[in-house]
Design a protein around this motif. Structure first.
Motif, PDB file in Angstrom:
ATOM      1  N   GLN A   1      16.207 -23.497  -3.985  1.00 33.13           N
ATOM      2  CA  GLN A   1      16.673 -23.790  -5.329  1.00 33.13           C
ATOM      3  C   GLN A   1      15.776 -23.081  -6.337  1.00 33.13           C
ATOM      4  OE1 GLN A   1      16.920 -28.023  -5.901  1.00 33.13           O
ATOM      5  NE2 GLN A   1      18.778 -28.226  -4.673  1.00 33.13           N
ATOM      6  N   ASP A   2      16.369 -22.652  -7.433  1.00 31.67           N
ATOM      7  CA  ASP A   2      15.599 -21.959  -8.458  1.00 31.67           C
ATOM      8  C   ASP A   2      14.528 -22.888  -9.010  1.00 31.67           C
ATOM      9  OD1 ASP A   2      14.882 -19.861 -10.029  1.00 31.67           O
ATOM     10  OD2 ASP A   2      16.398 -20.204 -11.566  1.00 31.67           O
ATOM     11  N   GLY A   3      13.305 -22.383  -9.124  1.00 33.18           N
ATOM     12  CA  GLY A   3      12.207 -23.212  -9.613  1.00 33.18           C
ATOM     13  C   GLY A   3      10.871 -22.657  -9.188  1.00 33.18           C
ATOM     14  N   LEU A   4       9.809 -23.454  -9.345  1.00 32.30           N
ATOM     15  CA  LEU A   4       8.446 -23.055  -8.996  1.00 32.30           C
ATOM     16  C   LEU A   4       8.043 -23.681  -7.675  1.00 32.30           C
ATOM     17  CD1 LEU A   4       6.735 -23.471 -12.494  1.00 32.30           C
ATOM     18  CD2 LEU A   4       7.568 -21.354 -11.444  1.00 32.30           C
ATOM     19  N   TYR A   5       7.297 -22.912  -6.873  1.00 24.31           N
ATOM     20  CA  TYR A   5       6.906 -23.361  -5.539  1.00 24.31           C
ATOM     21  C   TYR A   5       5.457 -22.978  -5.254  1.00 24.31           C
ATOM     22  CZ  TYR A   5      11.896 -24.008  -4.531  1.00 24.31           C
ATOM     23  OH  TYR A   5      13.202 -24.415  -4.546  1.00 24.31           O
ATOM     24  N   HIS A   6       4.828 -23.747  -4.377  1.00 20.89           N
ATOM     25  CA  HIS A   6       3.576 -23.316  -3.768  1.00 20.89           C
ATOM     26  C   HIS A   6       3.954 -22.308  -2.668  1.00 20.89           C
ATOM     27  CE1 HIS A   6       0.513 -26.000  -5.517  1.00 20.89           C
ATOM     28  NE2 HIS A   6       1.488 -26.899  -5.597  1.00 20.89           N
ATOM     29  N   ILE A   7       3.864 -21.029  -2.951  1.00 23.61           N
ATOM     30  CA  ILE A   7       4.201 -19.990  -1.977  1.00 23.61           C
ATOM     31  C   ILE A   7       3.057 -18.987  -1.923  1.00 23.61           C
ATOM     32  CG2 ILE A   7       5.800 -18.167  -1.312  1.00 23.61           C
ATOM     33  CD1 ILE A   7       8.000 -19.516  -2.824  1.00 23.61           C
ATOM     34  N   SER A   8       2.604 -18.690  -0.733  1.00 32.57           N
ATOM     35  CA  SER A   8       1.616 -17.635  -0.521  1.00 32.57           C
ATOM     36  C   SER A   8       2.282 -16.522   0.277  1.00 32.57           C
ATOM     37  CB  SER A   8       0.403 -18.171   0.242  1.00 32.57           C
ATOM     38  OG  SER A   8      -0.232 -19.209  -0.492  1.00 32.57           O
ATOM     39  N   VAL A   9       2.273 -15.312  -0.273  1.00 31.34           N
ATOM     40  CA  VAL A   9       2.912 -14.162   0.366  1.00 31.34           C
ATOM     41  C   VAL A   9       1.816 -13.247   0.902  1.00 31.34           C
ATOM     42  CG1 VAL A   9       4.521 -12.254   0.089  1.00 31.34           C
ATOM     43  CG2 VAL A   9       4.830 -14.336  -1.265  1.00 31.34           C
ATOM     44  N   PHE A  10       1.878 -12.947   2.195  1.00 27.37           N
ATOM     45  CA  PHE A  10       0.841 -12.145   2.837  1.00 27.37           C
ATOM     46  C   PHE A  10       1.408 -10.858   3.412  1.00 27.37           C
ATOM     47  CE2 PHE A  10      -0.713 -16.506   3.145  1.00 27.37           C
ATOM     48  CZ  PHE A  10      -2.032 -16.381   2.742  1.00 27.37           C
ATOM     49  N   ARG A  11       0.636  -9.787   3.276  1.00 29.49           N
ATOM     50  CA  ARG A  11       0.843  -8.569   4.045  1.00 29.49           C
ATOM     51  C   ARG A  11      -0.162  -8.598   5.191  1.00 29.49           C
ATOM     52  NH1 ARG A  11      -1.719  -4.468   0.952  1.00 29.49           N
ATOM     53  NH2 ARG A  11       0.127  -4.291  -0.365  1.00 29.49           N
ATOM     54  N   ILE A  12       0.316  -8.512   6.414  1.00 27.89           N
ATOM     55  CA  ILE A  12      -0.556  -8.546   7.595  1.00 27.89           C
ATOM     56  C   ILE A  12      -0.372  -7.233   8.349  1.00 27.89           C
ATOM     57  CG2 ILE A  12      -1.124  -9.781   9.716  1.00 27.89           C
ATOM     58  CD1 ILE A  12       0.190 -12.273   8.361  1.00 27.89           C
ATOM     59  N   VAL A  13      -1.473  -6.515   8.554  1.00 29.93           N
ATOM     60  CA  VAL A  13      -1.406  -5.160   9.093  1.00 29.93           C
ATOM     61  C   VAL A  13      -2.322  -5.030  10.298  1.00 29.93           C
ATOM     62  CG1 VAL A  13      -1.668  -2.707   8.549  1.00 29.93           C
ATOM     63  CG2 VAL A  13      -1.022  -4.305   6.748  1.00 29.93           C
ATOM     64  N   VAL A  14      -1.853  -4.297  11.311  1.00 28.39           N
ATOM     65  CA  VAL A  14      -2.712  -3.836  12.405  1.00 28.39           C
ATOM     66  C   VAL A  14      -3.109  -2.407  12.048  1.00 28.39           C
ATOM     67  CG1 VAL A  14      -2.900  -3.408  14.885  1.00 28.39           C
ATOM     68  CG2 VAL A  14      -1.478  -5.297  14.050  1.00 28.39           C
ATOM     69  N   PRO A  15      -4.304  -2.188  11.459  1.00 28.04           N
ATOM     70  CA  PRO A  15      -4.650  -0.865  10.920  1.00 28.04           C
ATOM     71  C   PRO A  15      -4.585   0.266  11.940  1.00 28.04           C
ATOM     72  CG  PRO A  15      -6.193  -2.530  10.143  1.00 28.04           C
ATOM     73  CD  PRO A  15      -5.356  -3.175  11.198  1.00 28.04           C
ATOM     74  N   ALA A  16      -4.972  -0.004  13.172  1.00 33.94           N
ATOM     75  CA  ALA A  16      -4.998   1.049  14.186  1.00 33.94           C
ATOM     76  C   ALA A  16      -3.744   1.017  15.057  1.00 33.94           C
ATOM     77  CB  ALA A  16      -6.248   0.918  15.052  1.00 33.94           C
ATOM     78  N   PHE A  17      -2.628   0.535  14.481  1.00 34.03           N
ATOM     79  CA  PHE A  17      -1.413   0.410  15.279  1.00 34.03           C
ATOM     80  C   PHE A  17      -0.926   1.766  15.797  1.00 34.03           C
ATOM     81  CE2 PHE A  17       3.300   0.229  15.473  1.00 34.03           C
ATOM     82  CZ  PHE A  17       3.414  -0.650  16.533  1.00 34.03           C
ATOM     83  N   GLN A  18      -1.024   2.799  14.949  1.00 33.83           N
ATOM     84  CA  GLN A  18      -0.570   4.127  15.382  1.00 33.83           C
ATOM     85  C   GLN A  18      -1.373   4.610  16.582  1.00 33.83           C
ATOM     86  OE1 GLN A  18      -0.422   7.082  12.310  1.00 33.83           O
ATOM     87  NE2 GLN A  18       0.411   8.659  13.640  1.00 33.83           N
TER      88      GLN A  18
END
Length: 335
Positions: A178-195
């Motif tokens: 529903q439209d409104g305010l939330y406690h939300i934490s958005v993370f980028r998670i990376v494996v740096p040496a994945f290549q």
């Protein structure tokens, strides 16, 4: 894309048909009732790619038709867009409960219609990728031969991991809040040496590494049901709903410990290649649904453009996005 439009109003169907048939790569079949639609579904040599269903019809309404389509083995994940003139929220809740993907209100705006169809096309593409990825995973897991040629930019849907979503499903999960305010934490998670890891290992081991990292994130996330997706190049998006008690570093350490434990149990040595980097993308813990969607879209677009550098994401002025719908802005250009 082959679309089945189901509506008992021939005038409305003719108008929509005229608009859609001007679009490239779109073919349209019309049904005048739910019964007619089910006959067309049974007789089709190839499954339809998308459904547009009017809610208010005769003996079988659009919600019941949606439910029946979801029982069909070929249409359990196919985009179903409901069309209604009603403003009743409970009606749309029933539609989503029956399996609807999205909805449009009459009278339809041509640009909005094009945007929703584009969204459906993106979802169709994602589902096809998932199916291909599932087949490839099954192939490598049942083969004793090493498999090489892993494309690190490939956005794989790790369907064997319970809780991980395709990106477009992650976005839709946020949009359904529903439209409104939330406690939300958005993370980028990376494996740096994945290549490096993917080049030195076969496809089977690389896929298993992604599965282990996914499981580690889901286990470490301080929430029962985080929204998470793999977006390619060793990058994951994770949205945690609820209060965060620890820091990003605590989260990172927990993920790394859990993944390393799984790798040790498999007797896989990634000591020279495995590490996890965790970046929280929002400074404020309380943000709007719109801001959260804007953050994940920005990350997905950055990954899709294959940018090697990931500049920090700062606070988003939420009023910038208040009236923005990325699917509609370039709908005409994309279809």
């Amino acid at each position: 894309m082959h679309i089945l439009l189901v509506d008992d109003d021939p005038t409305f169907s003719d108008v929509i048909a005229a608009r859609l048939e001007r679009r490239d790569h779109v073919s349209l079949t019309l049904a005048v009732s739910a019964e007619h639609a089910l006959q067309l579904v049974d007789a089709a040599s190839q499954p339809f790619d998308c459904f547009l269903l009017d809610i208010m019809m005769g003996d079988i309404d659009g919600i019941e038709l949606c439910h029946r389509l979801r029982q069909h083995s070929s249409y359990q994940t196919t985009p179903i867009i409901m069309i209604t003139a009603s403003q009743e929220t409970p009606l749309m809740e029933q539609a989503f409960h029956a399996g609807a993907t999205d909805f449009l209100r009459k009278p339809l705006d041509e640009v909005e219609l094009a945007g929703r169809i584009k969204s459906a096309m993106l979802l169709v593409d994602a589902l096809k990728r998932e199916k291909a990825g599932r087949a490839a995973l099954q192939s490598v897991l049942t083969s004793h031969d090493p498999v090489s040629g892993f494309d690190i930019s490939e956005r794989i849907c790790l369907s064997g991991v319970s809780g991980i979503l395709d990106y477009h499903e992650l976005e839709k999960s946020l949009l359904r809040l529903q439209d409104g305010l939330y406690h939300i934490s958005v993370f980028r998670i990376v494996v740096p040496a994945f290549q490096k890891a993917s080049c030195s290992r076969g496809r089977s081991e690389t896929l298993q590494l992604l599965r282990d990292v996914s499981q580690g994130i889901l286990t470490a996330a301080p929430a029962d049901t985080p929204f998470m997706s793999y977006i390619g190049r060793g990058r994951f998006l994770c949205c945690v709903l609820g209060r965060m008690t620890g820091t990003s570093e605590t989260f990172r350490t927990c993920i790394q410990d859990k993944v390393c434990s799984m790798l040790d149990a498999r007797s896989l040595d990634y000591s020279d290649a495995f590490e996890v980097a965790v970046h929280q993308l929002n400074d404020h813990r309380i943000i709007s649904r719109t801001a959260a969607v804007a953050l994940v879209r920005s990350e997905f677009e950055r990954a899709s453009l294959s940018l090697e550098s990931l500049p920090p994401v700062h606070d988003i002025e939420e009023n910038i996005f208040a009236e923005t719908d990325w699917l509609l802005c370039d709908a005409d250009a994309g279809l």
